[in-house]
Design an enzyme around this catalytic site. Sequence first.
Site, PDB file in Angstrom:
ATOM      1  N   ASP A   2       0.844  -1.192   0.000  1.00 43.01           N
ATOM      2  CA  ASP A   2       0.000   0.000   0.000  1.00 43.01           C
ATOM      3  C   ASP A   2       0.879   1.242   0.000  1.00 43.01           C
ATOM      4  O   ASP A   2       2.086   1.168   0.246  1.00 43.01           O
ATOM      5  CB  ASP A   2      -0.887   0.035   1.255  1.00 43.01           C
ATOM      6  N   ASP A  52      -9.322  -5.857   2.345  1.00 45.58           N
ATOM      7  CA  ASP A  52      -8.035  -6.415   1.934  1.00 45.58           C
ATOM      8  C   ASP A  52      -7.892  -7.868   2.365  1.00 45.58           C
ATOM      9  O   ASP A  52      -6.930  -8.537   1.966  1.00 45.58           O
ATOM     10  CB  ASP A  52      -6.878  -5.604   2.545  1.00 45.58           C
ATOM     11  N   ASP A  71      -4.542  -3.102   5.048  1.00 45.27           N
ATOM     12  CA  ASP A  71      -5.020  -2.588   6.331  1.00 45.27           C
ATOM     13  C   ASP A  71      -6.534  -2.608   6.477  1.00 45.27           C
ATOM     14  O   ASP A  71      -7.055  -2.546   7.580  1.00 45.27           O
ATOM     15  CB  ASP A  71      -4.502  -1.166   6.570  1.00 45.27           C
TER      16      ASP A  71
END
Length: 1008
Positions: free
Chosen positions: A447, A756, A752
Amino acid sequence: MSTTIFPATLLCKDFLLDQSINLSKPNKKRWHVAFATIYCSRAFSSHSKKTVAKNITEFSPFPSHRVVINVAETHPCFSNIDQLSFTQLVKEKNLDQLVRFGGVEGLASALKTELEHGIHGDAEDITHRHEVFGTNTYRKPPTKSFFHFVWEAFKDLTILILLACAALSLGFGIKEHGPKEGWYDGGSIFVAVFLVIAVSAGSNFKQNGQFEKLSKVGNNIQVEVVRSGRRQQISIFEIVVGDVVCLKIGDQIPADGLFLDGHSLQVDELSMTGESDHVEVNHSQNPFLFSGTKVADGYARMLVTSVGMNTTWGEMMSTISCDSNEQTPLQARLNKLTSSIGKVGLVVAFLVLLVLLVRYFTGNTKDENGNKEFNGSKTKVDDVINAVIGIIAAAVTIVVVAIPEGLPLAVTLTLAYSMKRMMADQAMVRKLSACETMGSATTICTDKTGTLTMNQMKVTKFWLGQESMEERSNTSIAANILELLHQGVGLNTTGCVYQSTSETQFEFCGSPTEKAILSWAVLELNMNMEELKQSCTVLHVEAFNSEKKRSGVLMRKKNDNTINVHWKGAAEMILAMCSHFYDPSGNMKHMDDGERMKFNQIIQGMAASSLRCIAFAHKKVQEEEHEDEKSHQKLKDHDLTLLGFVGLKDPCRPGVKKAVEDCQYAQVNIKMITGDNVFTARAIATECGILKPDQDLNGAVVEGAEFRNYTPEERMEKVDKICVMARSSPFDKLLMVQCLKQKGHVVAVTGDGTNDAPALKEADIGLSMGIQGTEVAKESSDIVILDDNFASVATVLRWGRCVYNNIQKFIQFQLTVNVAALVINFVAAVSAGEVPLTAVQLLWENLIMDTLGALALATEQPTKELMEKPPVGRTEPLITNIMWRNLLAQAFYQIAVLLTLQFSGKSIFNVTQKVNDTLIFNTFVLCQVFNEFNARKLEKKNVFEGIHKNKLFLGIVGITIVLQVVMVEFLKRPLQKVVLRSFPHVYLKWLSIRELGDRAPTVFNSFV
């Protein structure tokens, strides 16, 4: 429990006695007997209750006149509370009982909780609630004691056989030689076996304790509560009954309770009911929330009614123990290797047993005086049995040495050590297999926000219409626009603003994005959150999630009953929903294609400066339209009017570029997958080093929708070249992981959010974020990055490679010992009819090599060279060609030296047979000590490089040598045939052999 005593009337007794006057004398006598019996039975019953129940007060001197009733103990602060009723209310989802309690408001009042401000939360208040309702912890099953692991070690078949041989040897030895001399052989085997058991049990006990500690850390979830009007983060274990808890998507519900307020709350009760369908929770039909379940959508506040063992989750978890018996793929491969080597050992041991028995019974073996040990019927039965036991013990010991049980121990030690050190390096391992798998990772999908960047947002740009407000004062904004901005920011948020007094500073809570926008609105636009909430009513909310990348709120203004829908989210997505915009003067204008293009250029300009661009828009809703839309509860998302843009700066983390370069240098590909637009993503990727300034961006940067719309063949063709994927959804991340795995990559993924979870589970290694990560994401991951920093991901990669490398070192070391011991004993048994290394000697060698050797080699620190090698492939053999070269060269050297000593040692050193046997044992052990140095570096010739940094290794080698010297020099019978009194002379000779031997493998390696 307390005791309440009520005065009982004497009328009952008197009435009965009065009635008895009318009875005949015999009946009257029977009546008195019956009455006395009942009276006495009651007295004895009362006395037994007093004895059994400690909390019953002393009885009155007139028990026949009193009735004793046990009632629940009440606390002066919560005198009208019944905990059992509260617990059953939620467990049974009893709406009728909730109504009888006066609804949620009535319960909150009884619990002394203010719905808006929560409990007081001072030390005294918390203590009272703990006393009455208990703590939010649950009883755990007792941890496994050291003796549990001792018992497990005793169950090993080879240990049992050795113990049987030791017992028989001890018995016959004492019978033959007396207690003073006869205990040596059998007693020594007992001691050696018990030492092996103790070390094995101690190692497993310590590992179990390590897992218990990690489990405690993993279960210590941070929860947001409201106390004294202030939102604050506390540990889940500090939750008390009466707390007001704030819930958002991905949170684990920390206790049983009731829904207070919120919007679109969907709860995943899979962990409790086994049903995968999400349950809607609301104020009217289903206000019940259960500990251990997860928030799937929406947000809310809840009132805690039960904690700890009073919850269903607490009762369930109290019966579940922490299972630390997870077997990693590498452990499975090693167990297979151990099994194969064990089979070879069994064959060799059987052959040795057969040869020694044949030689003994054919009279080809002699005792110390040169006489035949077996003379047919002349030999005593005890002597025959004793000799056979000795032969069996030798064969069993060969099996013990042949089975490299040190390999699983080495893996355990390496994993436990690396887990502990990784914890210090901000990485908490949830699944053991991730430690070793991370060393094989070929691609890391990361990310952006919080991982590559610091996640410290700040509004640095504000555009109203097509004008940047940096050049104009915020006071120049039209009043109607300012009011709409206040509504769009203050009502469409999951954050909050807190100020204890008018003189203190504001405190902002929520996600970093929410805090930055709230801070900007309060400090720059003079937004008053309390006044805003009092003047408006929220009718409906669509919560933000990573797929929609927007959130909306429908609100009504109280003074004029006007209804507005407000949207906030990714700038280009909100812009696509707009047909009008406001200028700074408050005039509404139509948005044509030319105007839309200008707005897109503004968004791209901010994105190119690494800013996250958020847009605000609204639409006035007529009352009739609102009534029509109530049925499907969907907010209007077209023909909106654009209010403005804000640009949020999130600086890159210090050191992230170096970490990215380290991974790339280790031939690990880094791919950034972000929800930001393509311009922001490209700017951040370039700043972090994922994209090179001169790199061809054609195919390297794609958007999620573009990647999603590729054909499967196109995705497989282009996935390797992609470095950045912008505007991606969780599904896009999952799709990329699947494609990479199909192409043979070992994939690590960071995540997070709740959405996901599929990608984290699909990846070979799932890395969740400890700060911003939801509980759903953490539970789906293998490793939790505690500081959300990409540099910690690079550290995990380094440790993963170190684990694999350390295990390979020990495999080489262990197999060298096994091969040498098997060959030497087999050749000597077949040719000379005896084994040069006795059962006790081999057990001693097995103990110090398997345990101390594993500890020495398993605790090597990661080195820079580990990051210079390519990743280990999925199918690469555990024992490489270089390892076979080193292993065979060292084993042949040891075999040659020890067989030379076996057959020619007496003449070379001019010593007796006893001294020669001791010299063989000493040489064999010290060969392994020096071989530990050889095993430190699998490929380098300089095996001493960096040795001064590993104090543990040097300490273990020193301890091993000291123990060996003590055993050889001071313990005569158990471990050697004779004491080497000529210590310097013999050891200098041995070192000269070792010096010559050390050169042999090096020459061999150079030749190869």
